[in-house]
Design a protein around this motif. Sequence first.
Motif, PDB file in Angstrom:
ATOM      1  N   ARG A   1       0.837  -1.204   0.000  1.00 32.87           N
ATOM      2  CA  ARG A   1       0.000   0.000   0.000  1.00 32.87           C
ATOM      3  C   ARG A   1       0.871   1.253   0.000  1.00 32.87           C
ATOM      4  O   ARG A   1       0.587   2.218  -0.711  1.00 32.87           O
ATOM      5  N   ALA A   2       1.950   1.235   0.780  1.00 37.49           N
ATOM      6  CA  ALA A   2       2.848   2.393   0.829  1.00 37.49           C
ATOM      7  C   ALA A   2       3.519   2.627  -0.520  1.00 37.49           C
ATOM      8  O   ALA A   2       3.628   3.773  -0.976  1.00 37.49           O
ATOM      9  N   PHE A   3       3.955   1.556  -1.180  1.00 36.51           N
ATOM     10  CA  PHE A   3       4.556   1.701  -2.520  1.00 36.51           C
ATOM     11  C   PHE A   3       3.538   2.282  -3.500  1.00 36.51           C
ATOM     12  O   PHE A   3       3.844   3.199  -4.263  1.00 36.51           O
ATOM     13  N   ALA A   4       2.329   1.730  -3.480  1.00 38.34           N
ATOM     14  CA  ALA A   4       1.283   2.187  -4.396  1.00 38.34           C
ATOM     15  C   ALA A   4       0.914   3.642  -4.111  1.00 38.34           C
ATOM     16  O   ALA A   4       0.698   4.434  -5.047  1.00 38.34           O
ATOM     17  N   GLU A   5       0.878   4.008  -2.845  1.00 40.14           N
ATOM     18  CA  GLU A   5       0.570   5.385  -2.458  1.00 40.14           C
ATOM     19  C   GLU A   5       1.637   6.336  -2.991  1.00 40.14           C
ATOM     20  O   GLU A   5       1.318   7.370  -3.586  1.00 40.14           O
ATOM     21  N   ARG A   6       2.903   6.003  -2.800  1.00 42.39           N
ATOM     22  CA  ARG A   6       3.992   6.865  -3.291  1.00 42.39           C
ATOM     23  C   ARG A   6       3.952   6.986  -4.805  1.00 42.39           C
ATOM     24  O   ARG A   6       4.189   8.065  -5.356  1.00 42.39           O
ATOM     25  N   TRP A   7       3.647   5.895  -5.484  1.00 42.59           N
ATOM     26  CA  TRP A   7       3.584   5.930  -6.939  1.00 42.59           C
ATOM     27  C   TRP A   7       2.417   6.810  -7.397  1.00 42.59           C
ATOM     28  O   TRP A   7       2.543   7.579  -8.348  1.00 42.59           O
ATOM     29  N   GLN A   8       1.270   6.717  -6.715  1.00 43.44           N
ATOM     30  CA  GLN A   8       0.145   7.579  -7.061  1.00 43.44           C
ATOM     31  C   GLN A   8       0.509   9.042  -6.834  1.00 43.44           C
ATOM     32  O   GLN A   8       0.190   9.907  -7.658  1.00 43.44           O
ATOM     33  N   VAL A   9       1.196   9.336  -5.742  1.00 43.38           N
ATOM     34  CA  VAL A   9       1.637  10.709  -5.474  1.00 43.38           C
ATOM     35  C   VAL A   9       2.562  11.185  -6.593  1.00 43.38           C
ATOM     36  O   VAL A   9       2.408  12.305  -7.095  1.00 43.38           O
ATOM     37  N   ALA A  10       3.507  10.351  -7.004  1.00 48.40           N
ATOM     38  CA  ALA A  10       4.428  10.736  -8.082  1.00 48.40           C
ATOM     39  C   ALA A  10       3.665  11.036  -9.363  1.00 48.40           C
ATOM     40  O   ALA A  10       3.947  12.029 -10.051  1.00 48.40           O
ATOM     41  N   ARG A  11       2.680  10.213  -9.688  1.00 45.59           N
ATOM     42  CA  ARG A  11       1.896  10.429 -10.914  1.00 45.59           C
ATOM     43  C   ARG A  11       1.090  11.722 -10.834  1.00 45.59           C
ATOM     44  O   ARG A  11       1.007  12.471 -11.801  1.00 45.59           O
ATOM     45  N   LEU A  12       0.491  11.987  -9.671  1.00 40.97           N
ATOM     46  CA  LEU A  12      -0.287  13.204  -9.496  1.00 40.97           C
ATOM     47  C   LEU A  12       0.604  14.445  -9.541  1.00 40.97           C
ATOM     48  O   LEU A  12       0.235  15.463 -10.137  1.00 40.97           O
ATOM     49  N   LEU A  13       1.771  14.376  -8.921  1.00 40.96           N
ATOM     50  CA  LEU A  13       2.712  15.495  -8.983  1.00 40.96           C
ATOM     51  C   LEU A  13       3.141  15.749 -10.424  1.00 40.96           C
ATOM     52  O   LEU A  13       3.198  16.894 -10.870  1.00 40.96           O
ATOM     53  N   ASP A  14       3.426  14.686 -11.145  1.00 41.45           N
ATOM     54  CA  ASP A  14       3.869  14.814 -12.525  1.00 41.45           C
ATOM     55  C   ASP A  14       2.777  15.412 -13.409  1.00 41.45           C
ATOM     56  O   ASP A  14       3.065  16.202 -14.315  1.00 41.45           O
ATOM     57  N   ALA A  15       1.525  15.074 -13.140  1.00 45.81           N
ATOM     58  CA  ALA A  15       0.409  15.595 -13.930  1.00 45.81           C
ATOM     59  C   ALA A  15       0.221  17.094 -13.709  1.00 45.81           C
ATOM     60  O   ALA A  15      -0.237  17.804 -14.600  1.00 45.81           O
TER      61      ALA A  15
ATOM     62  N   GLY B   1      -1.175  20.673 -11.643  1.00 44.06           N
ATOM     63  CA  GLY B   1      -2.509  21.232 -11.497  1.00 44.06           C
ATOM     64  C   GLY B   1      -3.162  21.048 -10.147  1.00 44.06           C
ATOM     65  O   GLY B   1      -4.292  21.493  -9.958  1.00 44.06           O
ATOM     66  N   LYS B   2      -2.486  20.389  -9.215  1.00 46.92           N
ATOM     67  CA  LYS B   2      -3.073  20.189  -7.895  1.00 46.92           C
ATOM     68  C   LYS B   2      -2.073  20.618  -6.830  1.00 46.92           C
ATOM     69  O   LYS B   2      -0.869  20.479  -7.001  1.00 46.92           O
ATOM     70  N   SER B   3      -2.610  21.104  -5.730  1.00 48.05           N
ATOM     71  CA  SER B   3      -1.763  21.477  -4.599  1.00 48.05           C
ATOM     72  C   SER B   3      -1.299  20.205  -3.875  1.00 48.05           C
ATOM     73  O   SER B   3      -1.883  19.120  -4.057  1.00 48.05           O
ATOM     74  N   TYR B   4      -0.273  20.366  -3.080  1.00 45.23           N
ATOM     75  CA  TYR B   4       0.203  19.231  -2.285  1.00 45.23           C
ATOM     76  C   TYR B   4      -0.910  18.704  -1.394  1.00 45.23           C
ATOM     77  O   TYR B   4      -1.050  17.497  -1.210  1.00 45.23           O
ATOM     78  N   ARG B   5      -1.730  19.598  -0.840  1.00 44.43           N
ATOM     79  CA  ARG B   5      -2.849  19.165   0.016  1.00 44.43           C
ATOM     80  C   ARG B   5      -3.848  18.333  -0.766  1.00 44.43           C
ATOM     81  O   ARG B   5      -4.341  17.312  -0.284  1.00 44.43           O
ATOM     82  N   GLU B   6      -4.172  18.778  -1.973  1.00 37.29           N
ATOM     83  CA  GLU B   6      -5.113  18.033  -2.811  1.00 37.29           C
ATOM     84  C   GLU B   6      -4.551  16.667  -3.177  1.00 37.29           C
ATOM     85  O   GLU B   6      -5.274  15.664  -3.171  1.00 37.29           O
ATOM     86  N   ILE B   7      -3.269  16.619  -3.482  1.00 38.37           N
ATOM     87  CA  ILE B   7      -2.628  15.344  -3.819  1.00 38.37           C
ATOM     88  C   ILE B   7      -2.650  14.412  -2.618  1.00 38.37           C
ATOM     89  O   ILE B   7      -2.973  13.227  -2.741  1.00 38.37           O
ATOM     90  N   ALA B   8      -2.318  14.934  -1.442  1.00 36.87           N
ATOM     91  CA  ALA B   8      -2.331  14.119  -0.227  1.00 36.87           C
ATOM     92  C   ALA B   8      -3.716  13.528   0.009  1.00 36.87           C
ATOM     93  O   ALA B   8      -3.848  12.334   0.303  1.00 36.87           O
ATOM     94  N   ALA B   9      -4.747  14.344  -0.166  1.00 41.65           N
ATOM     95  CA  ALA B   9      -6.113  13.854   0.047  1.00 41.65           C
ATOM     96  C   ALA B   9      -6.493  12.807  -0.983  1.00 41.65           C
ATOM     97  O   ALA B   9      -7.041  11.749  -0.629  1.00 41.65           O
ATOM     98  N   GLU B  10      -6.193  13.055  -2.253  1.00 45.83           N
ATOM     99  CA  GLU B  10      -6.569  12.113  -3.306  1.00 45.83           C
ATOM    100  C   GLU B  10      -5.833  10.784  -3.186  1.00 45.83           C
ATOM    101  O   GLU B  10      -6.402   9.725  -3.438  1.00 45.83           O
ATOM    102  N   ALA B  11      -4.559  10.843  -2.808  1.00 45.82           N
ATOM    103  CA  ALA B  11      -3.747   9.618  -2.711  1.00 45.82           C
ATOM    104  C   ALA B  11      -3.823   8.977  -1.326  1.00 45.82           C
ATOM    105  O   ALA B  11      -3.202   7.935  -1.108  1.00 45.82           O
ATOM    106  N   HIS B  12      -4.572   9.594  -0.413  1.00 47.57           N
ATOM    107  CA  HIS B  12      -4.644   9.107   0.968  1.00 47.57           C
ATOM    108  C   HIS B  12      -3.240   9.005   1.559  1.00 47.57           C
ATOM    109  O   HIS B  12      -2.888   8.023   2.226  1.00 47.57           O
ATOM    110  N   ALA B  13      -2.446  10.036   1.291  1.00 44.58           N
ATOM    111  CA  ALA B  13      -1.057  10.087   1.747  1.00 44.58           C
ATOM    112  C   ALA B  13      -0.892  11.247   2.718  1.00 44.58           C
ATOM    113  O   ALA B  13      -1.689  12.186   2.723  1.00 44.58           O
TER     114      ALA B  13
END
Length: 96
Positions: A37-51, A53-65
């Motif tokens: 789950r931690a690996f998948a969470e970090r990978w989702q965060v990386a993908r969202l950061l790369d995309a 358009g979202k704040s760090y807070r929004e990314i944290a909420a979407e990725a449950h990180a």
Amino acid sequence: MNAPPANAALVDALLSLKTAEEVEAFLADLCTPAELRAFAERWQVARLLDAGGKSYREIAAEAHASPTTVVRVARYLKDMPQQGYRIALDRLKTKA
């Protein structure tokens, strides 16, 4: 990059796998559910950061990180010499 022998052996094992199913089976044997789950969470965060358009807070909420995880992944994407996230992100973009 000179990895310790145990790390090099793990890399060799990962490179020997040929299908998504083989990778999933290996990771299921190798990692605890929490680690996966931690690996998948970090990978989702990386993908969202790369995309973008979202704040760090929004990314944290979407990725449950945690915000700390988002900041750490962002730092690795931007500043770290390995650029492992970047390599995978770019290869997956060209694959699509």
